[in-house]
Scaffold this active site. Structure first.
Site, mmCIF file in Angstrom:
data_model
loop_
_atom_site.group_PDB
_atom_site.id
_atom_site.type_symbol
_atom_site.label_atom_id
_atom_site.label_comp_id
_atom_site.label_asym_id
_atom_site.label_seq_id
_atom_site.Cartn_x
_atom_site.Cartn_y
_atom_site.Cartn_z
ATOM 1 N N ARG A 72 44.013 51.342 32.205
ATOM 2 C CA ARG A 72 43.958 51.602 33.643
ATOM 3 C C ARG A 72 45.089 52.550 34.016
ATOM 4 O O ARG A 72 46.172 52.499 33.453
ATOM 5 C CB ARG A 72 44.092 50.301 34.443
ATOM 6 C CG ARG A 72 42.854 49.449 34.440
ATOM 7 C CD ARG A 72 43.000 48.230 35.315
ATOM 8 N NE ARG A 72 43.938 47.270 34.779
ATOM 9 C CZ ARG A 72 45.169 47.097 35.200
ATOM 10 N NH1 ARG A 72 45.633 47.808 36.219
ATOM 11 N NH2 ARG A 72 45.959 46.206 34.635
ATOM 12 N N TYR A 200 37.297 54.525 30.946
ATOM 13 C CA TYR A 200 37.922 53.241 30.583
ATOM 14 C C TYR A 200 37.460 52.109 31.517
ATOM 15 O O TYR A 200 37.391 52.303 32.741
ATOM 16 C CB TYR A 200 39.458 53.361 30.630
ATOM 17 C CG TYR A 200 40.103 52.016 30.397
ATOM 18 C CD1 TYR A 200 40.139 51.468 29.113
ATOM 19 C CD2 TYR A 200 40.584 51.255 31.458
ATOM 20 C CE1 TYR A 200 40.670 50.207 28.900
ATOM 21 C CE2 TYR A 200 41.113 49.990 31.244
ATOM 22 C CZ TYR A 200 41.149 49.477 29.963
ATOM 23 O OH TYR A 200 41.659 48.216 29.762
ATOM 24 N N GLY A 201 37.217 50.951 30.935
ATOM 25 C CA GLY A 201 36.690 49.787 31.657
ATOM 26 C C GLY A 201 37.181 49.630 33.086
ATOM 27 O O GLY A 201 36.403 49.716 34.039
ATOM 28 N N LYS A 209 37.390 45.559 38.276
ATOM 29 C CA LYS A 209 38.616 45.574 39.090
ATOM 30 C C LYS A 209 38.365 46.221 40.447
ATOM 31 O O LYS A 209 38.869 45.762 41.471
ATOM 32 C CB LYS A 209 39.716 46.325 38.352
ATOM 33 C CG LYS A 209 40.032 45.779 36.969
ATOM 34 C CD LYS A 209 40.544 44.379 37.022
ATOM 35 C CE LYS A 209 41.021 43.932 35.645
ATOM 36 N NZ LYS A 209 41.485 42.544 35.680
ATOM 37 N N HIS A 229 42.385 37.418 40.638
ATOM 38 C CA HIS A 229 42.498 37.783 39.225
ATOM 39 C C HIS A 229 42.713 36.501 38.423
ATOM 40 O O HIS A 229 43.816 36.222 37.973
ATOM 41 C CB HIS A 229 43.696 38.744 39.084
ATOM 42 C CG HIS A 229 43.804 39.422 37.765
ATOM 43 N ND1 HIS A 229 44.989 39.908 37.288
ATOM 44 C CD2 HIS A 229 42.880 39.721 36.823
ATOM 45 C CE1 HIS A 229 44.797 40.481 36.113
ATOM 46 N NE2 HIS A 229 43.523 40.375 35.805
ATOM 47 N N SER A 251 47.864 40.990 33.444
ATOM 48 C CA SER A 251 47.056 41.454 32.310
ATOM 49 C C SER A 251 47.747 41.168 30.975
ATOM 50 O O SER A 251 48.953 41.327 30.855
ATOM 51 C CB SER A 251 46.832 42.961 32.427
ATOM 52 O OG SER A 251 46.321 43.258 33.700
ATOM 53 N N ALA A 252 46.926 40.760 30.001
ATOM 54 C CA ALA A 252 47.379 40.547 28.629
ATOM 55 C C ALA A 252 48.519 39.524 28.506
ATOM 56 O O ALA A 252 49.468 39.713 27.764
ATOM 57 C CB ALA A 252 47.771 41.884 27.987
ATOM 58 N N CYS A 253 48.409 38.426 29.266
ATOM 59 C CA CYS A 253 49.361 37.306 29.151
ATOM 60 C C CYS A 253 48.688 36.096 28.515
ATOM 61 O O CYS A 253 49.173 34.973 28.657
ATOM 62 C CB CYS A 253 49.861 36.882 30.527
ATOM 63 S SG CYS A 253 51.248 37.829 31.123
ATOM 64 N N THR A 256 42.697 35.164 28.600
ATOM 65 C CA THR A 256 41.414 34.924 27.934
ATOM 66 C C THR A 256 41.531 33.758 26.951
ATOM 67 O O THR A 256 40.629 32.921 26.871
ATOM 68 C CB THR A 256 40.935 36.219 27.237
ATOM 69 O OG1 THR A 256 40.884 37.246 28.230
ATOM 70 C CG2 THR A 256 39.560 36.053 26.640
ATOM 71 N N ASN A 257 42.652 33.682 26.238
ATOM 72 C CA ASN A 257 42.850 32.550 25.323
ATOM 73 C C ASN A 257 42.826 31.227 26.069
ATOM 74 O O ASN A 257 42.251 30.239 25.603
ATOM 75 C CB ASN A 257 44.195 32.666 24.602
ATOM 76 C CG ASN A 257 44.079 33.519 23.352
ATOM 77 O OD1 ASN A 257 42.979 33.755 22.847
ATOM 78 N ND2 ASN A 257 45.205 33.993 22.859
ATOM 79 N N ASP A 276 38.575 36.410 33.913
ATOM 80 C CA ASP A 276 39.303 37.495 34.589
ATOM 81 C C ASP A 276 39.259 37.430 36.116
ATOM 82 O O ASP A 276 40.248 37.728 36.756
ATOM 83 C CB ASP A 276 38.760 38.856 34.119
ATOM 84 C CG ASP A 276 39.714 40.010 34.403
ATOM 85 O OD1 ASP A 276 40.940 39.819 34.272
ATOM 86 O OD2 ASP A 276 39.240 41.098 34.753
ATOM 87 N N ARG A 373 39.600 47.179 22.985
ATOM 88 C CA ARG A 373 38.880 46.127 23.710
ATOM 89 C C ARG A 373 37.545 45.781 23.067
ATOM 90 O O ARG A 373 36.945 46.593 22.371
ATOM 91 C CB ARG A 373 38.583 46.628 25.138
ATOM 92 C CG ARG A 373 39.830 46.912 25.970
ATOM 93 C CD ARG A 373 40.268 45.680 26.691
ATOM 94 N NE ARG A 373 41.471 45.898 27.484
ATOM 95 C CZ ARG A 373 41.805 45.129 28.526
ATOM 96 N NH1 ARG A 373 41.041 44.130 28.901
ATOM 97 N NH2 ARG A 373 42.930 45.336 29.184
ATOM 98 N N ASN A 499 49.363 24.759 24.584
ATOM 99 C CA ASN A 499 49.436 24.857 26.047
ATOM 100 C C ASN A 499 48.638 23.740 26.722
ATOM 101 O O ASN A 499 48.866 23.413 27.886
ATOM 102 C CB ASN A 499 48.920 26.228 26.530
ATOM 103 C CG ASN A 499 49.847 27.354 26.103
ATOM 104 O OD1 ASN A 499 51.020 27.117 25.793
ATOM 105 N ND2 ASN A 499 49.340 28.573 26.059
HETATM 106 C C1 OXD Z 1 43.324 43.842 33.139
HETATM 107 C C2 OXD Z 1 42.017 43.614 32.518
HETATM 108 O O1 OXD Z 1 43.919 44.901 32.927
HETATM 109 O O2 OXD Z 1 41.463 42.533 32.707
HETATM 110 O O3 OXD Z 1 43.777 42.945 33.861
HETATM 111 O O4 OXD Z 1 41.488 44.510 31.845
HETATM 112 MN MN MN Z 2 42.455 41.356 34.204
#
Ligand code: OXD
Ligand code: MN
Length: 588
Positions: A72, A200-201, A209, A229, A251-253, A256-257, A276, A373, A499
């Site tokens: 992004r 890009y997505g 988004k 989000h 993002s990326a924390c 998704t896991n 998301d 991705r 977690n």
């Molecule tokens: C982000 C995504 O960047 O979900 O948050 O791709």
């Molecule tokens: Mn996201």
């Protein structure tokens, strides 16, 4: 008689001057046809889609983007409201008239020699009153196919739109993928997004988004709901009772896991509803309900592997849905599979990197792009909740906020009540990651993990959160977590499946089974309240993980105040008061 949709398509055709127009119907035949075309067509001398090993990764295809178009681009993303302060200091702003003129100049004739794809789609289950109708225009077959994974595309959407002119308009062209001519412009008042120069997505799949968060948050502000989000999960206990949570992380924390967590404790199960985005409504009884408007996952590949993310790996290897895409990973030529750091311990010998070069490990660069991705259907997910398609959504009992912080933020704490929870969420800071272009690893304020996605002034957004709390009768509990605290550069908490121990504590809190310890920043778990059975973690580490370091917090409040000050008097009084109280408690 032309419908408003027909009129829009005609207008777009006149603007873009494509060689042909194709309206997507969402059928299987269409999917096969488009995939076949994408396998035969090239962009920048690269085939758009390459079939991968179907035995290892069913129905999967590989795409390599332009190397300048991998994340992004927040500095090229604008919210164009009639008045600048409506967009707020959290957004780049342009006057809507100027922005439209700029974009129309870029769009003019941009699809000559190309096909214009018209994508009618619905965000949310077709039968849901919370779902929204949308149309995206694009000249990218990769985008058109990605949308078939990420949303509900086709005839049903056209039927739902009918004669109405009330639908989101997303106008997209990849242009010549030139970063100097790349803009993502949002017009919340017009329910419109114009995007040029990126495939890009987050820049190009406009239902994600752009619509579901930036435009969605503005619609929610107008209509009395929240677009967030957030992941949505249902946690089933051994007695089969299910507690639903929302979770917001930058993002990326590891969002998704968490959405696909495989609990460490026997008898518990996590049901996935979304990884998301959540749209949250308060129903007639004053209860929070959430739906996931999306139909797929657009996840970061590096770090995804059978030990860390077994459910996602099973999702990627499932053959239920007709299409899965891998973008900018590496490719293992020995068996034609996508490869990324973390999917296996050994680097394959015959590997092509994300830019199409033979991979040379000794150069010290990753083979897959750090933001490479996968795009995969949610219906492939083995832990998909049976409630996923429920038009009403699921009732929410807890909201988990988090960030990536080496220090300062404890493993978990709870907000006393809704409005102090809004304060807690408004002060989230997180270290930046590769999901957006720019510097990685610096702390930035990311309230509600929405900084890049809030489509209006964040001060108004905080007030909206406070108001929603007044509208609801059964308020979810609000928690803050930090899985990333470090001691001597080592993570203190094991993370991943472990977690779940923290989530189990949250359920105990929701059910009133355990007490708390009051601290300056909120409510901390009582001694031994987090179940550590079977985990080898030292008591000193646990104590540290749950402690508040006043000196660190004194620095934190300075950053919070600086952030708040950018918004001037738009910051609600309640939140200013919480900050004042916190400073007093810390003796600042
Ligand atoms: C982000 C995504 O960047 O979900 O948050 O791709
Ligand atoms: Mn996201």
């Amino acid at each position: 008689m032309l419908t408003p949709m027909d009129v829009f398509v005609k207008e777009m055709q006149n603007l873009f001057c494509p060689d042909g127009v194709y309206v997507m119907d969402g059928s299987q035949r269409e999917a096969e046809k488009l995939i076949a075309i994408a396998q035969k067509s090239e962009i920048d001398g690269k085939v758009i889609l390459k079939k991968l090993n179907g035995q290892e990764y069913p129905n999967s295809y590989y795409h390599r983007s332009n190397p300048n178009d991998v994340a992004r681009t927040e500095h090229l993303t604008f919210v164009c409201t009639p008045v600048k302060n409506q967009a707020g200091p959290n957004n780049n702003w342009l006057d809507p008239k100027d922005a439209k003129e700029k974009m129309n100049n870029l769009f003019k004739g941009a699809m000559k020699g190309r096909i214009m794809y018209v994508i009618p789609f619905v965000m949310g289950a077709l039968k849901s009153k919370y779902a929204k109708n949308c149309i995206q225009i694009t000249d990218s077959i990769y985008v058109a196919l990605s949308m078939r994974i990420m949303s509900r595309v086709g005839k049903h959407a056209v039927e739902r739109i009918g004669n109405s002119s009330d639908f989101f308009r997303g106008i997209h062209s990849v242009g010549d993928v030139n970063p100097d001519r790349r803009f993502i412009m949002h017009f919340p008042q017009d329910n419109l997004v114009m995007s040029f120069g990126s495939g890009y997505g987050g820049n190009a799949l406009l239902g994600k988004k752009c619509y579901s968060l930036r435009i969605g948050s503005y619609l929610g502000y107008q209509e009395g709901w929240l677009a967030e989000h957030m992941i949505i999960i249902g946690v089933e206990a051994p007695d089969h009772k299910i507690t639903y949570f929302l979770g917001a992380f930058p993002s990326a924390c590891g969002k998704t896991n968490l959405a696909m967590l495989d609990p460490v404790f026997k008898g518990y199960k996590v049901w996935t509803l979304g990884d998301d985005i959540a749209w949250i409504n308060v129903d007639e009884d004053g209860q929070f309900y959430a739906i996931n408007p999306e139909a797929g996952f657009f996840g970061v590949a590096p770090g995804t592997g059978f030990t860390t993310s077994p459910v996602m790996m099973k999702t990627l290897k499932n053959d239920k849905f007709f299409l899965t895409l891998f973008t900018n990973t590496a490719v293992d030529n020995s068996n034609n599979t996508p490869w990324w750091e973390g999917v296996s311990n050994e680097v394959p010998l015959d590997l092509t990197d994300w830019q199409g070069q033979k991979y040379n490990e000794s150069l010290g660069k990753p083979a897959a792009h750090p933001n490479s991705r996968f795009t995969v259907s949610i219906y492939n997910c083995p832990t998909l909740s049976p409630e996923y398609d429920n038009p009403k959504g699921v009732p929410i009992s807890g909201i988990i906020f988090g960030g990536r912080r080496k220090s300062t933020i404890p493993l978990v704490y709870e907000a006393k009540d809704w409005s102090s929870g809004v304060f807690t969420a408004s002060i989230i800071g997180s270290e930046t990651t590769a999901a957006a272009s720019g510097q990685v690893g610096t702390v930035r304020r990311d309230p509600m993990a929405m900084l890049p996605f809030c489509g209006y002034n964040m001060g108004d957004y905080f007030q909206h959160w406070l108001n929603i709390g007044k509208k609801a009768k059964k308020l979810p509990k609000i928690f803050m977590v930090n899985w990333f605290r470090k001691d001597n550069d080592e993570f203190m908490w094991p993370g991943y499946r472990e977690n779940f121990r923290v989530i189990k504590w949250m359920i105990d809190r929701i059910e009133g089974k355990t007490g708390v310890i009051e601290s300056e920043i909120g409510l901390l778990p009582q001694e031994s309240a987090i179940d550590l059975n079977g985990l080898n973690i030292k008591k000193e580490i646990m104590d540290k993980l749950l402690s508040i370091d006043k000196e660190e917090w004194k620095k934190e409040v300075v950053m919070i105040e600086e952030f708040y000050n950018k918004f001037g008097d738009k910051i609600p009084k309640d939140l200013r008061n919480y900050l004042k109280e916190l400073k007093e408690k810390l003796e600042v």
